[in-house]
Design an enzyme around this catalytic site. Structure first.
Site, PDB file in Angstrom:
ATOM      1  N   GLU A   1      12.681   2.807  13.823  1.00 47.28           N
ATOM      2  CA  GLU A   1      11.681   3.826  13.451  1.00 47.28           C
ATOM      3  C   GLU A   1      10.528   3.741  14.442  1.00 47.28           C
ATOM      4  OE1 GLU A   1       9.842   2.991   9.647  1.00 47.28           O
ATOM      5  OE2 GLU A   1       9.945   0.845   9.966  1.00 47.28           O
TER       6      GLU A   1
ATOM      7  N   ARG B   1      -7.306 -20.700  -2.201  1.00 45.46           N
ATOM      8  CA  ARG B   1      -6.290 -20.498  -1.173  1.00 45.46           C
ATOM      9  C   ARG B   1      -5.104 -21.451  -1.361  1.00 45.46           C
ATOM     10  NH1 ARG B   1      -4.171 -22.021   3.497  1.00 45.46           N
ATOM     11  NH2 ARG B   1      -3.493 -20.393   4.942  1.00 45.46           N
TER      12      ARG B   1
ATOM     13  N   TYR C   1       0.834  -1.201   0.000  1.00 42.49           N
ATOM     14  CA  TYR C   1       0.000   0.000   0.000  1.00 42.49           C
ATOM     15  C   TYR C   1       0.869   1.252   0.000  1.00 42.49           C
ATOM     16  CZ  TYR C   1       0.775   0.856   5.031  1.00 42.49           C
ATOM     17  OH  TYR C   1       1.333   1.131   6.251  1.00 42.49           O
TER      18      TYR C   1
ATOM     19  N   LEU D   1      11.057   1.755   6.998  1.00 43.42           N
ATOM     20  CA  LEU D   1      10.398   2.264   5.795  1.00 43.42           C
ATOM     21  C   LEU D   1      11.098   3.556   5.366  1.00 43.42           C
ATOM     22  CD1 LEU D   1       7.813   1.680   4.011  1.00 43.42           C
ATOM     23  CD2 LEU D   1       6.878   3.676   5.149  1.00 43.42           C
TER      24      LEU D   1
ATOM     25  N   ARG E   1       8.348   4.653  -4.396  1.00 42.33           N
ATOM     26  CA  ARG E   1       8.331   3.745  -3.230  1.00 42.33           C
ATOM     27  C   ARG E   1       7.329   2.611  -3.460  1.00 42.33           C
ATOM     28  NH1 ARG E   1       7.274   6.043   2.756  1.00 42.33           N
ATOM     29  NH2 ARG E   1       5.139   6.189   1.972  1.00 42.33           N
TER      30      ARG E   1
ATOM     31  N   LYS F   1       6.348  -1.610   1.977  1.00 40.88           N
ATOM     32  CA  LYS F   1       5.134  -1.118   2.659  1.00 40.88           C
ATOM     33  C   LYS F   1       4.043  -2.170   2.458  1.00 40.88           C
ATOM     34  CE  LYS F   1       3.047   3.449   3.350  1.00 40.88           C
ATOM     35  NZ  LYS F   1       3.122   3.473   4.793  1.00 40.88           N
TER      36      LYS F   1
HETATM   37  N1  PMP Z   1       7.543   4.035   9.020  1.00 33.63           N
HETATM   38  C1  PMP Z   1       6.394   3.348   9.055  1.00 33.63           C
HETATM   39  C2  PMP Z   1       6.419   1.953   9.614  1.00 33.63           C
HETATM   40  C3  PMP Z   1       5.201   3.919   8.591  1.00 33.63           C
HETATM   41  O1  PMP Z   1       4.046   3.218   8.620  1.00 33.63           O
HETATM   42  C4  PMP Z   1       5.218   5.257   8.129  1.00 33.63           C
HETATM   43  C5  PMP Z   1       3.939   5.919   7.689  1.00 33.63           C
HETATM   44  N2  PMP Z   1       3.559   5.523   6.420  1.00 33.63           N
HETATM   45  C6  PMP Z   1       6.439   5.948   8.100  1.00 33.63           C
HETATM   46  C7  PMP Z   1       7.584   5.303   8.554  1.00 33.63           C
HETATM   47  C8  PMP Z   1       6.515   7.358   7.583  1.00 33.63           C
HETATM   48  O2  PMP Z   1       6.516   7.377   6.186  1.00 33.63           O
HETATM   49  P1  PMP Z   1       5.943   8.636   5.382  1.00 33.63           P
HETATM   50  O3  PMP Z   1       6.754   9.809   5.807  1.00 33.63           O
HETATM   51  O4  PMP Z   1       6.171   8.289   3.964  1.00 33.63           O
HETATM   52  O5  PMP Z   1       4.501   8.770   5.755  1.00 33.63           O
END
Ligand code: PMP
Length: 289
Positions: free
Chosen positions: A176, A97, A30, A200, A49, A144
């Site tokens: 993060e 499945r 996503y 991410l 991304r 993601k």
């Molecule tokens: N890390 C994670 C795990 C996230 O879910 C997000 C939010 N999408 C971010 C970092 C921040 O990414 P962005 O600045 O692209 O929203």
């Protein structure tokens, strides 16, 4: 109005079969893209991304960037708010499945929009609280993926502790947040963990790094130890929906003075200025280095 597999409809009308691999396996990826004044923010970066995430799960991109742009613009136009965030979701489609990839099955493509509200003023003036937890996710956090169970459980720890976010530590180092990127500040130096498969690559993270570089803010991109997180002068959180936020309480202990610091105020102001430039459709020459 949402978009689902070639049609626009209301969210109430939208249905997917129970054998969708997104539902059965969490087999999909996503993106979340903010649109300010109806203009998608950093669209090229979000779409690249998305391509990285699709490559990470070996799923073909159903659309070209031009087609995505077109679709997203249609979703924005069909919804009321001037500022929206677009959620786009692609799964490996509907099939009997079986863990192995199905052959010749079209992906499910879903786009929805919600109104995008700026973070509440009091969180910016007094700061937010966070808790820490062991980062127990898989080791492709650069993808993601829609399978977000670990993130859901980790974020719930924050809710349980009346905090805004859970800050994740793996092998003694900062990765993060459960749904955000995290920076720290020590002795007026902005420290950011380097991009890797363990986090991410945040779009807001990149904007903040560019703003710092273009504005002579001392910056180090390197591994940050748990000890450095716990003794930081400031902790900053970034995400597309939360923008730049100060974390002033970590595991119930004040961060630095316990108030948002100078680095937060400077980066927050630069970020707002950058957004305004974008909203007016002007090139962000003052930002890119
Ligand atoms: N890390 C994670 C795990 C996230 O879910 C997000 C939010 N999408 C971010 C970092 C921040 O990414 P962005 O600045 O692209 O929203």
């Amino acid at each position: 109005m949402i978009y689902l597999n070639g049609k626009f409809m209301s969210i109430e009308e939208a249905c997917i079969p129970v054998l969708d691999r997104g539902f059965i396996f969490g087999d999909g990826v996503y993106e979340v893209i903010p649109a300010y004044s109806r203009r998608p923010f950093r669209l090229t970066e979000h779409l690249s991304r998305l391509q990285h995430s699709l490559d990470g799960i070996r799923l073909k991109n159903p659309f070209s960037n031009e087609e995505w742009k077109n679709l997203l613009e249609q979703v924005i136009a069909k919804n009321d708010p001037e500022d929206q965030y677009l959620y786009l979701h692609i799964t490996r489609g509907v099939a009997k499945r079986d863990h192995a990839f199905p052959i010749n099955v079209p992906p499910t493509v879903f786009i929805m929009s919600n109104s995008l509200l700026p973070p509440p003023g009091e969180l910016l003036s007094s700061g937010a609280s966070a808790v820490t937890a062991l980062d127990n996710r898989w080791i492709r956090c650069d993808v993601k993926a829609i399978s977000l169970l670990p993130n859901v459980l980790l974020r719930q720890l924050a809710v349980d502790g009346h905090a805004l976010e859970t800050i994740l530590l793996r092998d003694g180092f900062l990765t993060e947040g459960a749904a955000s990127n995290i920076f720290i500040v020590k002795n007026q130096v902005l420290l950011a963990p380097p991009k890797s498969h363990l986090m991410l690559p945040g779009i807001t993270y990149d904007v903040v790094l560019e703003l710092a570089a273009a504005n002579q803010i001392s910056l180090e991109i390197r591994e940050i130890s748990e000890r450095e997180v716990r003794t930081a002068d400031e902790i900053l959180l970034t995400s597309s929906t939360k923008e730049v936020m100060p974390i002033t309480l970590l595991d119930d202990k004040p961060v630095g003075t316990g108030k948002p610091g100078d680095m937060f105020f400077q980066l927050h102001a630069l970020y707002q200025q950058y957004k305004t430039t974008h909203m007016r459709g002007l090139p962000a020459d003052n930002v890119k280095t």
